[in-house]
Structure formats: structure tokens, C-alpha cells
Design an enzyme around this catalytic site. Structure first.
Site, PDB file in Angstrom:
ATOM      1  N   ASN A  10       0.878  -1.173   0.000  1.00  0.00           N
ATOM      2  CA  ASN A  10       0.000   0.000   0.000  1.00  0.00           C
ATOM      3  C   ASN A  10       0.914   1.222   0.000  1.00  0.00           C
ATOM      4  O   ASN A  10       1.542   1.530   1.007  1.00  0.00           O
ATOM      5  CB  ASN A  10      -0.880  -0.047   1.263  1.00  0.00           C
ATOM      6  CG  ASN A  10      -1.689   1.227   1.459  1.00  0.00           C
ATOM      7  OD1 ASN A  10      -1.800   2.052   0.548  1.00  0.00           O
ATOM      8  ND2 ASN A  10      -2.250   1.393   2.647  1.00  0.00           N
ATOM      9  N   LYS A  12       0.132   4.302  -0.236  1.00  0.00           N
ATOM     10  CA  LYS A  12      -0.462   5.511   0.359  1.00  0.00           C
ATOM     11  C   LYS A  12      -0.250   6.705  -0.579  1.00  0.00           C
ATOM     12  O   LYS A  12      -0.313   6.528  -1.788  1.00  0.00           O
ATOM     13  CB  LYS A  12       0.104   5.731   1.765  1.00  0.00           C
ATOM     14  CG  LYS A  12      -0.020   4.450   2.603  1.00  0.00           C
ATOM     15  CD  LYS A  12       0.177   4.635   4.064  1.00  0.00           C
ATOM     16  CE  LYS A  12       0.007   3.286   4.758  1.00  0.00           C
ATOM     17  NZ  LYS A  12       0.111   3.349   6.197  1.00  0.00           N
ATOM     18  N   HIS A  95      -9.549   1.392   5.445  1.00  0.00           N
ATOM     19  CA  HIS A  95      -8.210   1.504   6.057  1.00  0.00           C
ATOM     20  C   HIS A  95      -8.303   2.427   7.277  1.00  0.00           C
ATOM     21  O   HIS A  95      -9.062   3.403   7.269  1.00  0.00           O
ATOM     22  CB  HIS A  95      -7.227   2.063   5.027  1.00  0.00           C
ATOM     23  CG  HIS A  95      -5.803   2.001   5.503  1.00  0.00           C
ATOM     24  ND1 HIS A  95      -5.295   2.917   6.391  1.00  0.00           N
ATOM     25  CD2 HIS A  95      -4.808   1.114   5.255  1.00  0.00           C
ATOM     26  CE1 HIS A  95      -4.024   2.591   6.658  1.00  0.00           C
ATOM     27  NE2 HIS A  95      -3.712   1.506   5.982  1.00  0.00           N
ATOM     28  N   GLU A  97      -6.478   4.739   8.292  1.00  0.00           N
ATOM     29  CA  GLU A  97      -6.225   6.159   8.010  1.00  0.00           C
ATOM     30  C   GLU A  97      -7.474   6.827   7.434  1.00  0.00           C
ATOM     31  O   GLU A  97      -7.716   8.009   7.666  1.00  0.00           O
ATOM     32  CB  GLU A  97      -5.009   6.306   7.079  1.00  0.00           C
ATOM     33  CG  GLU A  97      -3.718   6.034   7.847  1.00  0.00           C
ATOM     34  CD  GLU A  97      -2.548   5.540   7.020  1.00  0.00           C
ATOM     35  OE1 GLU A  97      -2.605   5.599   5.784  1.00  0.00           O
ATOM     36  OE2 GLU A  97      -1.563   5.072   7.628  1.00  0.00           O
ATOM     37  N   GLU A 167      -5.402  -4.867  10.767  1.00  0.00           N
ATOM     38  CA  GLU A 167      -4.333  -3.888  10.935  1.00  0.00           C
ATOM     39  C   GLU A 167      -4.535  -3.146  12.246  1.00  0.00           C
ATOM     40  O   GLU A 167      -5.304  -2.166  12.292  1.00  0.00           O
ATOM     41  CB  GLU A 167      -4.351  -2.887   9.774  1.00  0.00           C
ATOM     42  CG  GLU A 167      -4.074  -3.509   8.430  1.00  0.00           C
ATOM     43  CD  GLU A 167      -3.465  -2.488   7.464  1.00  0.00           C
ATOM     44  OE1 GLU A 167      -2.372  -2.769   6.957  1.00  0.00           O
ATOM     45  OE2 GLU A 167      -4.045  -1.418   7.265  1.00  0.00           O
ATOM     46  N   GLY A 173       2.320   2.142  10.708  1.00  0.00           N
ATOM     47  CA  GLY A 173       3.238   3.266  10.541  1.00  0.00           C
ATOM     48  C   GLY A 173       3.994   3.649  11.800  1.00  0.00           C
ATOM     49  O   GLY A 173       4.632   4.690  11.852  1.00  0.00           O
ATOM     50  N   SER A 213       3.459  -2.232  10.283  1.00  0.00           N
ATOM     51  CA  SER A 213       4.906  -2.299  10.439  1.00  0.00           C
ATOM     52  C   SER A 213       5.513  -3.646  10.056  1.00  0.00           C
ATOM     53  O   SER A 213       6.432  -4.140  10.724  1.00  0.00           O
ATOM     54  CB  SER A 213       5.306  -1.897  11.862  1.00  0.00           C
ATOM     55  OG  SER A 213       4.889  -0.563  12.117  1.00  0.00           O
TER      56      SER A 213
HETATM   57  P1  PGA Z   1       2.845   0.241   7.610  1.00  0.00           P
HETATM   58  O1  PGA Z   1       1.364   0.456   7.011  1.00  0.00           O
HETATM   59  O2  PGA Z   1       3.360  -1.044   7.023  1.00  0.00           O
HETATM   60  O3  PGA Z   1       3.615   1.435   7.164  1.00  0.00           O
HETATM   61  O4  PGA Z   1       2.685   0.141   9.097  1.00  0.00           O
HETATM   62  C1  PGA Z   1       0.493  -0.626   6.816  1.00  0.00           C
HETATM   63  C2  PGA Z   1      -0.785  -0.147   6.194  1.00  0.00           C
HETATM   64  O5  PGA Z   1      -1.204   0.970   6.504  1.00  0.00           O
HETATM   65  O6  PGA Z   1      -1.405  -0.853   5.377  1.00  0.00           O
END
Ligand code: PGA
Length: 261
Positions: A10, A12, A95, A97, A167, A173, A213
Site C-alpha cells: 500500500n 499511500k 483503512h 487512516e 491492521e 506506521g 509495520s
Molecule cells: P505500515 O502500514 O506497514 O507502514 O505500518 C500498513 C498499512 O497501513 O497498510
């Protein structure tokens, strides 16, 4: 039964069209020996270029969000049919976010999931608890609520065309990954809940990915857990070299092998 294993990236809000094409051109030959399905969720503007560059490679290119309506006066939004038009084969929905920064409720996510089913674009639905919810012992309650609201009204057959991603918000992140034990326990709980609501067959077929992560150093062990069918990778998917390591990582159940020692 063996479920499909998926490694999804992903990106982003990173990468221009040129960056995306350059990435794909070095990524495709480097993952020739993979044993998993590979998905790339790229920015809207890069979908067409990335999917053309991926042609013939078996990699699925998709989007990170979409609107719940077929079309309409929704300034700045994007419809599922527009995503398909430029080559998207899947879409990430719900997601954390989107839920946290853009106020998306599970009811809204449910309408998006239904739209994705109508448009025949594969939905990758994300769920996850916050740190406060985990510390308050509300993991099961939170995830069951997110799942039942986001999947409301779906038949078992419809659910079998989807992918689920767990997640934990505290791991996205942040550099903090769920331990393989915590991730496995939560995935098992999610699968049991799916079995209760939609039947054992659907639960057995549904791929559940872990995200938060994921790095080359923890991907194998996470994917080695019985109910973890792959990973959804944000930050570590931005570099070809790092993501190639994750795609080529083979599942390894170090917990089970330690018990047998
Ligand atoms: P990250 O993000 O691997 O940077 O923690 C995962 C995601 O948001 O799908």
C-alpha cells in the site's frame, strides 16, 4: 485446505506516475520466483501506468479507496467503475487512516463494500483496534463490531470474493508490530467470528492478511501462523529492494518449531 497467500503493498500518498513505472519495471523481474499472489495499491494517478507496466506479470494493481456511489455530483470523489476503467482489480476499503483522518464509519465502509461487489472489483476490507481499545480489553468487541457493520447484508458467496486485513491501529506506521502470538490469536478470533456469522466454509476460504509495520525481518514469522494468510505492507513497500524481500519471504512457523525442540 490451503488458502491463497497474498503479499500486498500500500503506497499511500507516495509516488508519481514515473516513479511507479520505474518501480514496477525493476520489481517484476525480481519477484519471478515468488510463491504468493502480489497486490499493489497505488495512488489513483498511477493506476493506469502501473497496471500497464505490470501486464503479463500476474501482479494485481488496485486503489486505496473509492466512493460508495456509482457516479454523481461528489466533487473530488472517485467511482469503482472509473478505477476499473484504468486497470484497477481491487480496492482497499476501511483503512484505519480513512476511518481516523477522514471520519469514515463502518456503515459508510459497508456501502463501499457493496458498491465494490456490484462493480466486481475485489474488496480488501481493513479492520483494527486502537491502543486504547486493546489496553481496555476491548479488542474482540471492537473488531466484531467493525466486521459486522462493515459486512452487513453480505452473503457467504459475496464474502468469499473478498480479502480481510487485520491492521491494529497502534502498529500502522509506528514501527511497532504485533507479536506473531498476538496477531495469530486475533486472526483466529476474526476467523471464528466469520464462521459463526457466515459459516465454516466461508471462514476457511477467506484470506486474512496482517498489516502494521511489516518488514523483511518479521514477514516470514507472521506469515507462518496458521490464520495469517499474507501481509499488507505500507512503508516497507515503497522501496523495491525491501518489498522484494517481503514478497520472497517464505512462511516460517518458528513458534511451532521452538516447541518441538
Ligand atoms: P505500515 O502500514 O506497514 O507502514 O505500518 C500498513 C498499512 O497501513 O497498510
Amino acid at each position: 485446505m490451503t488458502r491463497r497467500r497474498i503479499v500486498a503493498g500500500n503506497w499511500k500518498m507516495y509516488k508519481t506516475v514515473r516513479d511507479s513505472i520505474e518501480y514496477v519495471e525493476s520489481f517484476v523481474p525480481a519477484i519471478d520466483q515468488r510463491t504468493c499472489d502480489v497486490y499493489l495499491a497505488v495512488p489513483y494517478t498511477a493506476i493506469q501506468g502501473a497496471s500497464e507496466a505490470c501486464r503479463g506479470s500476474g501482479i494485481c494493481v488496485g486503489a486505496q479507496n473509492m466512493n460508495d456511489c456509482q457516479e454523481g455530483a461528489f466533487t473530488g470523489e472517485i467511482a469503482g467503475q472509473m478505477l476499473k476503467d484504468v486497470g484497477a482489480e481491487f480496492v482497499i476499503l476501511g483503512h484505519s487512516e480513512r476511518r481516523l483522518f477522514f471520519g469514515e464509519s463502518s456503515a459508510f465502509v459497508n456501502r463501499k463494500v457493496r458498491r465494490a461487489l456490484e462493480e466486481k472489483i475485489e474488496a480488501v476490507l481493513c479492520v483494527g483496534e486502537t491502543l486504547e481499545q486493546r489496553e481496555a480489553g476491548l479488542v474482540a468487541e471492537t473488531l466484531k463490531q467493525q466486521l459486522s457493520e462493515s459486512l452487513e447484508g453480505l452473503s457467504a458467496e459475496e464474502l468469499q470474493t473478498m480479502v480481510l486485513a487485520y491492521e491494529p491501529v497502534w502498529a500502522v506506521g509506528t514501527g511497532k508490530t504485533a507479536t506473531p502470538e498476538i496477531a495469530q490469536e486475533t486472526h483466529q478470533m476474526l476467523r471464528n467470528f466469520i464462521a459463526e456469522q457466515w459459516g465454516a466454509e466461508t471462514a476457511e476460504k477467506l484470506p486474512i492478511l496482517y498489516g502494521g509495520s511489516v518488514k523483511p525481518g518479521n514477514a516470514s514469522v507472521l506469515m507462518g501462523q496458521a490464520d495469517i494468510d499474507g501481509v499488507l505492507v505500507g512503508g516497507a513497500s515503497l522501496s523495491v529492494e525491501t518489498f522484494v524481500h517481503i514478497v520472497l519471504a517464505e512462511p516460517e512457523d518458528v513458534l511451532a518449531s521452538a516447541e518441538h525442540d
